[in-house]
Design a protein around this motif. Structure first.
Motif, PDB file in Angstrom:
ATOM      1  N   GLU A  96       0.822  -1.203   0.000  1.00 49.42           N
ATOM      2  CA  GLU A  96       0.000   0.000   0.000  1.00 49.42           C
ATOM      3  C   GLU A  96       0.865   1.266   0.000  1.00 49.42           C
ATOM      4  OE1 GLU A  96      -3.289   1.926   2.962  1.00 49.42           O
ATOM      5  OE2 GLU A  96      -3.352  -0.246   2.652  1.00 49.42           O
ATOM      6  N   THR A  99       3.546   0.962  -3.536  1.00 48.94           N
ATOM      7  CA  THR A  99       2.980   1.073  -4.884  1.00 48.94           C
ATOM      8  C   THR A  99       3.041   2.490  -5.457  1.00 48.94           C
ATOM      9  OG1 THR A  99       1.617  -0.880  -4.546  1.00 48.94           O
ATOM     10  CG2 THR A  99       0.888   0.666  -6.253  1.00 48.94           C
ATOM     11  N   PRO A 100       2.738   3.543  -4.702  1.00 43.87           N
ATOM     12  CA  PRO A 100       2.822   4.888  -5.289  1.00 43.87           C
ATOM     13  C   PRO A 100       4.218   5.243  -5.818  1.00 43.87           C
ATOM     14  CG  PRO A 100       1.563   4.963  -3.255  1.00 43.87           C
ATOM     15  CD  PRO A 100       2.159   3.586  -3.348  1.00 43.87           C
ATOM     16  N   ILE A 102       6.283   3.138  -7.270  1.00 46.23           N
ATOM     17  CA  ILE A 102       6.410   2.463  -8.567  1.00 46.23           C
ATOM     18  C   ILE A 102       5.472   3.089  -9.590  1.00 46.23           C
ATOM     19  CG2 ILE A 102       6.236   0.234  -9.739  1.00 46.23           C
ATOM     20  CD1 ILE A 102       6.937  -1.067  -7.021  1.00 46.23           C
ATOM     21  N   GLN A 103       4.328   3.593  -9.146  1.00 46.61           N
ATOM     22  CA  GLN A 103       3.441   4.306 -10.059  1.00 46.61           C
ATOM     23  C   GLN A 103       4.104   5.590 -10.550  1.00 46.61           C
ATOM     24  OE1 GLN A 103       0.023   4.544  -7.429  1.00 46.61           O
ATOM     25  NE2 GLN A 103      -1.058   2.954  -8.605  1.00 46.61           N
ATOM     26  N   ALA A 104       4.833   6.257  -9.668  1.00 43.92           N
ATOM     27  CA  ALA A 104       5.523   7.495 -10.038  1.00 43.92           C
ATOM     28  C   ALA A 104       6.681   7.222 -10.991  1.00 43.92           C
ATOM     29  CB  ALA A 104       6.030   8.212  -8.789  1.00 43.92           C
ATOM     30  N   ASN A 105       7.386   6.111 -10.787  1.00 40.44           N
ATOM     31  CA  ASN A 105       8.481   5.712 -11.676  1.00 40.44           C
ATOM     32  C   ASN A 105       8.633   4.194 -11.562  1.00 40.44           C
ATOM     33  OD1 ASN A 105      10.844   5.087 -13.023  1.00 40.44           O
ATOM     34  ND2 ASN A 105      12.012   6.791 -12.183  1.00 40.44           N
ATOM     35  N   PRO A 106       8.196   3.451 -12.583  1.00 39.64           N
ATOM     36  CA  PRO A 106       8.261   1.990 -12.524  1.00 39.64           C
ATOM     37  C   PRO A 106       9.655   1.441 -12.212  1.00 39.64           C
ATOM     38  CG  PRO A 106       6.918   2.667 -14.373  1.00 39.64           C
ATOM     39  CD  PRO A 106       7.555   3.923 -13.817  1.00 39.64           C
ATOM     40  N   GLU A 145       3.825  12.658  -5.030  1.00 34.83           N
ATOM     41  CA  GLU A 145       3.339  11.456  -5.728  1.00 34.83           C
ATOM     42  C   GLU A 145       3.438  10.191  -4.874  1.00 34.83           C
ATOM     43  OE1 GLU A 145       4.353  11.570 -10.278  1.00 34.83           O
ATOM     44  OE2 GLU A 145       6.131  12.166  -9.116  1.00 34.83           O
ATOM     45  N   ALA A 146       4.337  10.198  -3.906  1.00 37.35           N
ATOM     46  CA  ALA A 146       4.572   9.013  -3.074  1.00 37.35           C
ATOM     47  C   ALA A 146       4.889   9.474  -1.654  1.00 37.35           C
ATOM     48  CB  ALA A 146       5.732   8.202  -3.660  1.00 37.35           C
TER      49      ALA A 146
END
Length: 164
Positions: A96, A99-100, A102-106, A145-146
């Protein structure tokens, strides 16, 4: 002379190819340039190895974190007849929270789950953990973002509980 010139040219071409590929990977895949990667944080524990590990496990278990793996480097060395001072890597996280990132930069997925290394050397027991603020900045992750500060604060608290 021609052999030396050819060898030099071959080495130069390999160096150029390596640099171009490395930069291409960094630029294309969202990885930071190697020279911008921050060093991990290292602190000395006031406890011996065994107590630091026990305290680390307790600090992680009281939080909403999942332990994915524990790697006993000294045990691995012993399995091949070699010896190492005590060294243990704890791999853990919370999807939880992670994940943000990795969403911001895989590419940040390379840094997750989180890791804390505890090892001994001639000076005592050391605890090594990532500098999440600097690491996030290197990957271009905006703290909006994270949860960069939340993770940094949590990691710091875990390490302090283990080592102080």
């Amino acid at each position: 002379m021609a052999v030396q010139a050819q060898a030099h040219e071959d080495m130069t071409m390999k160096a150029v190819a390596s640099t171009v590929l490395g930069l291409g990977l960094a630029a294309c895949a969202g990885f930071p340039a190697p020279e911008t990667m921050p060093a991990p944080k290292v602190i000395e524990s006031v406890h011996d190895f065994k107590n630091t590990i026990e305290r680390l496990d307790a600090a992680v278990s009281k939080r909403p974190l999942k332990v994915f793996s524990v790697i006993d480097h000294a045990g691995g060395a012993a399995s091949i007849g070699a010896s190492l001072a005590p060294s243990r890597l704890l791999i853990f996280g919370n999807p939880e929270v992670g994940t943000p990132f990795i969403q911001a930069n895989p590419a940040f997925g390379h840094e997750l789950p989180l890791k804390i290394l505890v090892f001994t050397d001639t000076e005592g027991t050391k605890v090594v953990y990532p500098d999440i603020v600097a690491l996030s900045a290197a990957y271009g992750i905006d703290p909006e973002e994270a949860p960069v500060e939340q993770v940094a604060t949590s990691l710091q608290a875990i390490v302090e509980e283990a080592s102080r």
